[in-house]
Design a protein around this motif. Structure first.
Motif, PDB file in Angstrom:
ATOM      1  N   LEU A  14     121.147  47.607  19.811  1.00 31.41           N
ATOM      2  CA  LEU A  14     120.133  48.661  19.830  1.00 31.41           C
ATOM      3  C   LEU A  14     119.975  49.295  21.208  1.00 31.41           C
ATOM      4  O   LEU A  14     119.850  50.518  21.330  1.00 31.41           O
ATOM      5  N   LEU A  15     119.990  48.480  22.246  1.00 27.68           N
ATOM      6  CA  LEU A  15     119.891  49.023  23.597  1.00 27.68           C
ATOM      7  C   LEU A  15     121.101  49.896  23.921  1.00 27.68           C
ATOM      8  O   LEU A  15     120.969  50.941  24.566  1.00 27.68           O
ATOM      9  N   SER A  16     122.264  49.486  23.465  1.00 32.54           N
ATOM     10  CA  SER A  16     123.475  50.270  23.709  1.00 32.54           C
ATOM     11  C   SER A  16     123.458  51.594  22.948  1.00 32.54           C
ATOM     12  O   SER A  16     123.862  52.632  23.479  1.00 32.54           O
ATOM     13  N   LEU A  17     122.992  51.567  21.705  1.00 36.09           N
ATOM     14  CA  LEU A  17     122.893  52.808  20.929  1.00 36.09           C
ATOM     15  C   LEU A  17     121.932  53.790  21.589  1.00 36.09           C
ATOM     16  O   LEU A  17     122.225  54.989  21.693  1.00 36.09           O
ATOM     17  N   ASN A  18     120.812  53.284  22.039  1.00 36.76           N
ATOM     18  CA  ASN A  18     119.827  54.149  22.687  1.00 36.76           C
ATOM     19  C   ASN A  18     120.382  54.740  23.976  1.00 36.76           C
ATOM     20  O   ASN A  18     120.228  55.933  24.227  1.00 36.76           O
ATOM     21  N   ALA A  19     121.005  53.914  24.794  1.00 35.83           N
ATOM     22  CA  ALA A  19     121.559  54.393  26.059  1.00 35.83           C
ATOM     23  C   ALA A  19     122.660  55.411  25.811  1.00 35.83           C
ATOM     24  O   ALA A  19     122.738  56.435  26.503  1.00 35.83           O
ATOM     25  N   ARG A  20     123.503  55.173  24.814  1.00 42.65           N
ATOM     26  CA  ARG A  20     124.570  56.130  24.494  1.00 42.65           C
ATOM     27  C   ARG A  20     123.987  57.487  24.142  1.00 42.65           C
ATOM     28  O   ARG A  20     124.460  58.528  24.596  1.00 42.65           O
ATOM     29  N   GLU A  21     122.943  57.478  23.367  1.00 45.10           N
ATOM     30  CA  GLU A  21     122.292  58.720  22.962  1.00 45.10           C
ATOM     31  C   GLU A  21     121.755  59.486  24.177  1.00 45.10           C
ATOM     32  O   GLU A  21     121.940  60.705  24.295  1.00 45.10           O
ATOM     33  N   VAL A  22     121.114  58.781  25.084  1.00 50.42           N
ATOM     34  CA  VAL A  22     120.569  59.407  26.289  1.00 50.42           C
ATOM     35  C   VAL A  22     121.696  59.948  27.157  1.00 50.42           C
ATOM     36  O   VAL A  22     121.634  61.085  27.646  1.00 50.42           O
ATOM     37  N   TYR A  23     122.757  59.161  27.365  1.00 48.95           N
ATOM     38  CA  TYR A  23     123.872  59.609  28.194  1.00 48.95           C
ATOM     39  C   TYR A  23     124.562  60.826  27.589  1.00 48.95           C
ATOM     40  O   TYR A  23     124.919  61.760  28.304  1.00 48.95           O
ATOM     41  N   MET A  47     129.292  52.774  23.304  1.00 48.96           N
ATOM     42  CA  MET A  47     129.764  52.810  21.918  1.00 48.96           C
ATOM     43  C   MET A  47     130.798  51.711  21.666  1.00 48.96           C
ATOM     44  O   MET A  47     130.838  51.136  20.579  1.00 48.96           O
ATOM     45  N   GLU A  48     131.632  51.429  22.649  1.00 44.67           N
ATOM     46  CA  GLU A  48     132.600  50.335  22.513  1.00 44.67           C
ATOM     47  C   GLU A  48     131.882  49.009  22.307  1.00 44.67           C
ATOM     48  O   GLU A  48     132.322  48.171  21.511  1.00 44.67           O
ATOM     49  N   ILE A  49     130.781  48.820  22.999  1.00 49.19           N
ATOM     50  CA  ILE A  49     129.996  47.595  22.832  1.00 49.19           C
ATOM     51  C   ILE A  49     129.444  47.525  21.415  1.00 49.19           C
ATOM     52  O   ILE A  49     129.524  46.486  20.746  1.00 49.19           O
ATOM     53  N   VAL A  50     128.912  48.634  20.931  1.00 46.89           N
ATOM     54  CA  VAL A  50     128.358  48.666  19.574  1.00 46.89           C
ATOM     55  C   VAL A  50     129.440  48.350  18.546  1.00 46.89           C
ATOM     56  O   VAL A  50     129.217  47.569  17.618  1.00 46.89           O
ATOM     57  N   ARG A  51     130.615  48.934  18.714  1.00 42.93           N
ATOM     58  CA  ARG A  51     131.715  48.668  17.772  1.00 42.93           C
ATOM     59  C   ARG A  51     132.143  47.205  17.806  1.00 42.93           C
ATOM     60  O   ARG A  51     132.399  46.601  16.769  1.00 42.93           O
ATOM     61  N   ALA A  52     132.226  46.651  18.996  1.00 42.28           N
ATOM     62  CA  ALA A  52     132.629  45.246  19.125  1.00 42.28           C
ATOM     63  C   ALA A  52     131.602  44.332  18.467  1.00 42.28           C
ATOM     64  O   ALA A  52     131.966  43.357  17.809  1.00 42.28           O
ATOM     65  N   ILE A  53     130.343  44.653  18.631  1.00 41.37           N
ATOM     66  CA  ILE A  53     129.295  43.850  18.009  1.00 41.37           C
ATOM     67  C   ILE A  53     129.355  43.987  16.496  1.00 41.37           C
ATOM     68  O   ILE A  53     129.170  43.013  15.765  1.00 41.37           O
ATOM     69  N   ALA A  54     129.621  45.194  16.015  1.00 46.46           N
ATOM     70  CA  ALA A  54     129.711  45.424  14.570  1.00 46.46           C
ATOM     71  C   ALA A  54     130.850  44.622  13.957  1.00 46.46           C
ATOM     72  O   ALA A  54     130.805  44.273  12.776  1.00 46.46           O
ATOM     73  N   PHE A 125     131.012  42.462  28.419  1.00 52.30           N
ATOM     74  CA  PHE A 125     130.353  43.753  28.197  1.00 52.30           C
ATOM     75  C   PHE A 125     129.296  44.008  29.261  1.00 52.30           C
ATOM     76  O   PHE A 125     129.172  45.122  29.772  1.00 52.30           O
ATOM     77  N   VAL A 126     128.544  42.989  29.606  1.00 53.29           N
ATOM     78  CA  VAL A 126     127.511  43.145  30.631  1.00 53.29           C
ATOM     79  C   VAL A 126     128.175  43.442  31.980  1.00 53.29           C
ATOM     80  O   VAL A 126     127.660  44.250  32.763  1.00 53.29           O
ATOM     81  N   ALA A 127     129.315  42.844  32.243  1.00 49.29           N
ATOM     82  CA  ALA A 127     130.037  43.141  33.479  1.00 49.29           C
ATOM     83  C   ALA A 127     130.481  44.603  33.500  1.00 49.29           C
ATOM     84  O   ALA A 127     130.401  45.272  34.545  1.00 49.29           O
ATOM     85  N   THR A 128     130.911  45.117  32.362  1.00 51.63           N
ATOM     86  CA  THR A 128     131.275  46.528  32.257  1.00 51.63           C
ATOM     87  C   THR A 128     130.049  47.401  32.508  1.00 51.63           C
ATOM     88  O   THR A 128     130.131  48.416  33.206  1.00 51.63           O
ATOM     89  N   LEU A 129     128.912  47.004  31.965  1.00 49.37           N
ATOM     90  CA  LEU A 129     127.684  47.757  32.188  1.00 49.37           C
ATOM     91  C   LEU A 129     127.295  47.747  33.662  1.00 49.37           C
ATOM     92  O   LEU A 129     126.768  48.733  34.173  1.00 49.37           O
ATOM     93  N   GLN A 130     127.561  46.648  34.352  1.00 51.00           N
ATOM     94  CA  GLN A 130     127.271  46.583  35.786  1.00 51.00           C
ATOM     95  C   GLN A 130     128.135  47.587  36.544  1.00 51.00           C
ATOM     96  O   GLN A 130     127.654  48.292  37.430  1.00 51.00           O
ATOM     97  N   MET A 131     129.405  47.698  36.177  1.00 56.23           N
ATOM     98  CA  MET A 131     130.281  48.687  36.813  1.00 56.23           C
ATOM     99  C   MET A 131     129.794  50.098  36.497  1.00 56.23           C
ATOM    100  O   MET A 131     129.789  50.979  37.361  1.00 56.23           O
TER     101      MET A 131
END
Length: 152
Positions: A14-23, A47-54, A125-131
């Motif tokens: 959910l956090l990833s979907l929201n952030a993707r929308e804002v970006y 979106m890659e994170i969301v797909r991986a989670i799905a 994924f969190v490491a990618t988010l840090q980058m």
């Protein structure tokens, strides 16, 4: 899979979907090409994170609400990022603050996951988010040079 793990997976989704929308929305409004490219890349990573989670077998029991473990500061910030034309330059510092809190929260939540394989995957994924966060911080200086490409 443990209920706790499922809640964490859902929160990350959910956090990833929201952030993707804002970006995505912000990238459409900025005239600075470098800033747009960074925001599009950030949206793509989310979106890659969301797909991986799905793709997680047991992640089918998704919920449309964040769990109670998500701090109010993150919940409220997701609702109050202003993308009005006059506030585009101010939106970047708001995104940076939100992203900083979100990454710290996700880093702590991922540590609580009991399933080692899942914990390892979400940690990457969190490491990618840090980058991505580091790139977002660089936008603060870029967007101060102007958001209007027409020189106004």
């Amino acid at each position: 899979m443990l209920t706790q793990d499922l809640k964490i997976i859902n929160d990350v989704r959910l956090l990833s979907l929201n952030a993707r929308e804002v970006y995505d929305e912000l990238s459409k409004r900025l005239s600075n090409q470098q800033a747009r490219n960074v925001l599009k890349r950030l949206a793509k990573h989310r979106m890659e994170i969301v797909r991986a989670i799905a793709n997680e077998g047991n992640a089918k029991a998704q919920c449309d609400q964040l769990s109670e473990s998500v701090p109010e500061s993150i919940r409220n910030e997701n609702k109050h990022i202003d993308l009005d034309d006059e506030n585009l330059v101010e939106a970047i510092p708001s995104l940076i603050a939100r992203e900083r809190r979100e990454i710290m929260f996700l880093r702590n939540e991922v540590k609580r996951i009991k399933n080692y394989t899942l914990r390892y995957r979400l940690s990457s994924f969190v490491a990618t988010l840090q980058m991505d966060f580091d790139q977002l911080q660089s936008l603060a200086a870029v967007t101060k040079t102007g958001t209007n490409g027409d020189g106004k």
